[in-house]
Scaffold this motif. Structure first.
Motif, PDB file in Angstrom:
ATOM      1  N   UNK A   1      32.363  71.405   9.803  1.00  0.00           N
ATOM      2  CA  UNK A   1      33.167  70.410  10.511  1.00  0.00           C
ATOM      3  C   UNK A   1      34.564  70.378   9.907  1.00  0.00           C
ATOM      4  N   UNK A   2      35.574  70.531  10.747  1.00  0.00           N
ATOM      5  CA  UNK A   2      36.972  70.452  10.334  1.00  0.00           C
ATOM      6  C   UNK A   2      37.605  69.225  10.972  1.00  0.00           C
ATOM      7  N   UNK A   3      38.281  68.409  10.176  1.00  0.00           N
ATOM      8  CA  UNK A   3      38.990  67.244  10.704  1.00  0.00           C
ATOM      9  C   UNK A   3      40.231  67.742  11.448  1.00  0.00           C
ATOM     10  N   UNK A   4      40.251  67.546  12.769  1.00  0.00           N
ATOM     11  CA  UNK A   4      41.281  68.168  13.613  1.00  0.00           C
ATOM     12  C   UNK A   4      42.372  67.212  14.074  1.00  0.00           C
ATOM     13  N   UNK A   5      42.349  65.976  13.601  1.00  0.00           N
ATOM     14  CA  UNK A   5      43.394  65.007  13.951  1.00  0.00           C
ATOM     15  C   UNK A   5      43.972  64.425  12.663  1.00  0.00           C
ATOM     16  N   UNK A   6      45.249  64.025  12.688  1.00  0.00           N
ATOM     17  CA  UNK A   6      45.894  63.509  11.466  1.00  0.00           C
ATOM     18  C   UNK A   6      45.519  62.068  11.151  1.00  0.00           C
TER      19      UNK A   6
ATOM     20  N   UNK B   1      39.214  63.536  15.532  1.00  0.00           N
ATOM     21  CA  UNK B   1      38.662  64.680  16.253  1.00  0.00           C
ATOM     22  C   UNK B   1      38.069  65.629  15.229  1.00  0.00           C
ATOM     23  N   UNK B   2      36.967  66.241  15.592  1.00  0.00           N
ATOM     24  CA  UNK B   2      36.294  67.169  14.688  1.00  0.00           C
ATOM     25  C   UNK B   2      36.049  68.481  15.415  1.00  0.00           C
ATOM     26  N   UNK B   3      36.529  69.573  14.818  1.00  0.00           N
ATOM     27  CA  UNK B   3      36.206  70.904  15.302  1.00  0.00           C
ATOM     28  C   UNK B   3      34.894  71.290  14.640  1.00  0.00           C
ATOM     29  N   UNK B   4      33.881  71.550  15.463  1.00  0.00           N
ATOM     30  CA  UNK B   4      32.530  71.798  14.961  1.00  0.00           C
ATOM     31  C   UNK B   4      32.095  73.227  15.233  1.00  0.00           C
ATOM     32  N   UNK B   5      31.658  73.895  14.170  1.00  0.00           N
ATOM     33  CA  UNK B   5      31.006  75.195  14.314  1.00  0.00           C
ATOM     34  C   UNK B   5      29.554  74.995  13.927  1.00  0.00           C
ATOM     35  N   UNK B   6      28.647  75.343  14.839  1.00  0.00           N
ATOM     36  CA  UNK B   6      27.225  75.252  14.581  1.00  0.00           C
ATOM     37  C   UNK B   6      26.655  76.662  14.647  1.00  0.00           C
ATOM     38  N   UNK B   7      25.995  77.085  13.570  1.00  0.00           N
ATOM     39  CA  UNK B   7      25.513  78.455  13.423  1.00  0.00           C
ATOM     40  C   UNK B   7      24.024  78.422  13.133  1.00  0.00           C
ATOM     41  N   UNK B   8      23.273  79.292  13.778  1.00  0.00           N
ATOM     42  CA  UNK B   8      21.839  79.345  13.514  1.00  0.00           C
ATOM     43  C   UNK B   8      21.601  79.588  12.026  1.00  0.00           C
ATOM     44  N   UNK B   9      20.698  78.810  11.427  1.00  0.00           N
ATOM     45  CA  UNK B   9      20.380  78.966  10.012  1.00  0.00           C
ATOM     46  C   UNK B   9      19.960  80.406   9.734  1.00  0.00           C
TER      47      UNK B   9
END
Length: 195
Positions: free
Chosen positions: A73-78, A116-124
């Protein structure tokens, strides 16, 4: 609006205008998300290898549980965003990244305004991550670039083959090389090692 991955890569890099994607409710109904892209396992119509999305976070409360996935999760808003992950608090500022298991107990503890959160979800079992690039750069964008599956504009001036990109626009590499140009910019490079 959801985009399942096709078996062969597009010839040219593809731009996804995140602002044009329709928001959908979270699995637990406590927020909204826009799916940027999803790659399915070969031969499957349901099994996700990885998914990239942008979530709006306006209130405190729990995240949805996603067993079998690892999350970045990346915080995408200031604005500041504080999360509790399995009982440990993390305060995220703009462009900071945190990772956790999909079945971790995660909740928003505090948010200032609309985060806002940029989310990357990856199979374990697959390796993934989000790297933040800053400043000026001329990047060749192609599927041949090891593990890089997308770029997302966070700030500054960014063009793809001369076309201007807006904040939160995403670029998916294609088979042909394209030129991604950053000038005083901040861009998230999304990486997944897909078998």
């Amino acid at each position: 609006m959801s985009s399942a991955h096709q078996p062969s890569a597009p010839v040219a890099a593809r731009v996804i205008r995140t602002a044009e994607l329709a928001p959908q409710p979270w699995a637990n109904g406590r927020g909204r998300t826009r799916e940027v892209y999803r790659q399915l396992a070969a031969g499957s119509t349901e099994s996700t290898l990885w998914r990239l999305s942008l979530a709006d976070i306006e209130a405190t409360g729990p995240f949805s549980s996603l067993p079998g996935m690892d999350r970045y999760l990346l915080s995408a808003a200031p604005v500041r965003l504080r999360l509790s992950i399995d009982g440990t608090e993390h305060e995220l500022r703009h462009t900071q990244v945190v990772s956790f298991a999909g079945d971790a107990r995660v909740s928003t503890v505090a948010v200032e305004g609309c985060a806002q959160a940029l989310n990357l979800m990856v199979r374990t079992g697959l390796r993934g991550g989000i790297e933040v690039l800053r400043g000026d750069a001329d990047l060749p964008v192609t599927v041949a670039t090891a593990a890089t599956i997308a770029y997302v504009v966070l700030d500054g001036t960014v063009t793809l083959d001369g076309r201007p990109l807006r904040r939160l626009d995403a670029v998916l590499p294609g088979a042909e090389e394209s030129a991604l140009v950053l000038r005083d910019a901040v861009v998230a490079r999304i990486q997944v090692e897909v078998p």
